[in-house]
Enzyme design. Structure first.
Site, PDB file in Angstrom:
ATOM      1  N   ASP A  67     -47.960  26.224  63.672  1.00 48.75           N
ATOM      2  CA  ASP A  67     -48.586  26.523  64.960  1.00 48.75           C
ATOM      3  C   ASP A  67     -47.591  26.478  66.110  1.00 48.75           C
ATOM      4  O   ASP A  67     -46.450  26.041  65.944  1.00 48.75           O
ATOM      5  CB  ASP A  67     -49.761  25.557  65.227  1.00 48.75           C
ATOM      6  N   ASN A 136     -59.123  13.858  64.594  1.00 47.12           N
ATOM      7  CA  ASN A 136     -60.438  14.490  64.478  1.00 47.12           C
ATOM      8  C   ASN A 136     -60.566  15.335  63.211  1.00 47.12           C
ATOM      9  O   ASN A 136     -61.506  16.095  63.056  1.00 47.12           O
ATOM     10  CB  ASN A 136     -60.744  15.352  65.716  1.00 47.12           C
ATOM     11  N   HIS A 138     -58.440  17.665  62.212  1.00 51.32           N
ATOM     12  CA  HIS A 138     -57.865  19.012  62.247  1.00 51.32           C
ATOM     13  C   HIS A 138     -56.632  19.088  61.359  1.00 51.32           C
ATOM     14  O   HIS A 138     -55.965  18.090  61.110  1.00 51.32           O
ATOM     15  CB  HIS A 138     -57.586  19.482  63.680  1.00 51.32           C
ATOM     16  N   GLU A 143     -59.359  23.152  64.823  1.00 54.33           N
ATOM     17  CA  GLU A 143     -60.173  22.062  65.344  1.00 54.33           C
ATOM     18  C   GLU A 143     -61.561  22.069  64.682  1.00 54.33           C
ATOM     19  O   GLU A 143     -61.962  23.061  64.075  1.00 54.33           O
ATOM     20  CB  GLU A 143     -60.327  22.233  66.864  1.00 54.33           C
TER      21      GLU A 143
HETATM   22  P1  PGA Z   1     -49.221  13.730  64.629  1.00 54.84           P
HETATM   23  O1  PGA Z   1     -50.174  14.971  64.627  1.00 54.84           O
HETATM   24  O2  PGA Z   1     -48.331  13.882  63.439  1.00 54.84           O
HETATM   25  O3  PGA Z   1     -48.444  13.827  65.914  1.00 54.84           O
HETATM   26  O4  PGA Z   1     -50.072  12.527  64.546  1.00 54.84           O
HETATM   27  C1  PGA Z   1     -50.721  15.381  63.417  1.00 54.84           C
HETATM   28  C2  PGA Z   1     -51.675  16.509  63.666  1.00 54.84           C
HETATM   29  O5  PGA Z   1     -52.285  16.561  64.744  1.00 54.84           O
HETATM   30  O6  PGA Z   1     -51.833  17.341  62.756  1.00 54.84           O
END
Ligand code: PGA
Length: 238
Positions: A67, A136, A138, A143
């Site tokens: 992304d 959450n 995702h 999302e």
């Molecule tokens: P993070 O994010 O590794 O910064 O915790 C993971 C994600 O949101 O997929």
């Protein structure tokens, strides 16, 4: 879904780096799906070390990132292109032209999204994809509520994600509100997937991903339907 439980963040990082290194070493050509964020940072350190120590040939390694923020150029310090260059690509011998991150500045974002899916097809699909998981549930920036059938697309980020990612920006208001993300349909076509999780903040999402109902409300739950997923998670996240 296989689960490998490790003691801590460092062990998770090393274990994953070993698996990616093995994949690169045992393939004539490999396409990797790669994540950004806090979780994979140390994995990239270990992986760069292993690749450099062994003089690995990376000319046939191709990468596609999951992304990118809409509206940030690849030079912006918080862009995922910049993260990848800084944390990994610039430390190893991979040809830059083999590395791909969605263009968050594309004038026609829809076109950029479908071109990204086409690029993955043209590369022959993703052999091994590494990803993290959001609090959450995702994966990439899919999302809660995202259709399981979506390809790469533009998405609005949730408040929770904006808040979680604001640590990389000077101010909360500076966090882009949209991103280009590989879609769940695209991600599920990867031959093998490694999901990394560390820390208590991920515990609830990981529990639901492994044992909960498969639902678009918890995007990572779709991984229950994939035949080759390895979750590498530390005690706090399990
Ligand atoms: P993070 O994010 O590794 O910064 O915790 C993971 C994600 O949101 O997929």
């Amino acid at each position: 879904m296989d689960t490998i439980k490790v003691n801590n963040y460092d062990e998770m990082s090393k274990k994953c780096a070993e698996k990616v290194f093995e994949k690169i070493s045992s393939s004539n050509r490999v396409v990797l799906g790669l994540p950004t964020g806090g979780t994979p940072e140390k994995m990239y350190d270990y992986l760069a070390e292993m690749l450099n120590e062994n003089g690995a040939d990376l000319s046939n390694v191709y990468t596609v990132n999951l992304d990118e923020y809409v509206g940030l150029s690849g030079e912006h310090i918080a862009s995922y292109r910049n993260y990848m260059n800084t944390v990994f690509f610039d430390k190893v011998t991979i040809p830059k032209e083999n590395t791909n991150v969605p263009n968050g500045l594309a004038e026609d974002l829809k076109k950029e999204a479908s071109a990204y899916d086409q690029l993955i097809e043209d590369l022959g699909g993703i052999d091994l994809m590494v990803m993290g998981i959001g609090r959450n549930g995702h994966i990439a920036f899919n999302e809660p509520g995202t259709s399981f059938t979506e390809g790469t697309h533009v998405t609005d980020l949730t408040e929770d994600t904006i808040e979680a990612n604001s640590r990389y920006f000077d101010a909360y208001e500076d966090v882009p509100k949209q991103a280009l993300t590989m879609g769940l349909h695209t991600m599920m076509k990867s031959e093998a997937i490694i999901l990394l999780a560390s820390g208590e903040g991920k515990k609830d999402a990981v529990e639901k991903m492994i044992n909960g109902e498969v639902t678009e409300e918890l995007p990572a739950s779709i991984l229950q339907k994939h035949e080759n997923v390895t979750v590498i998670a530390d005690e706090d996240a399990l």
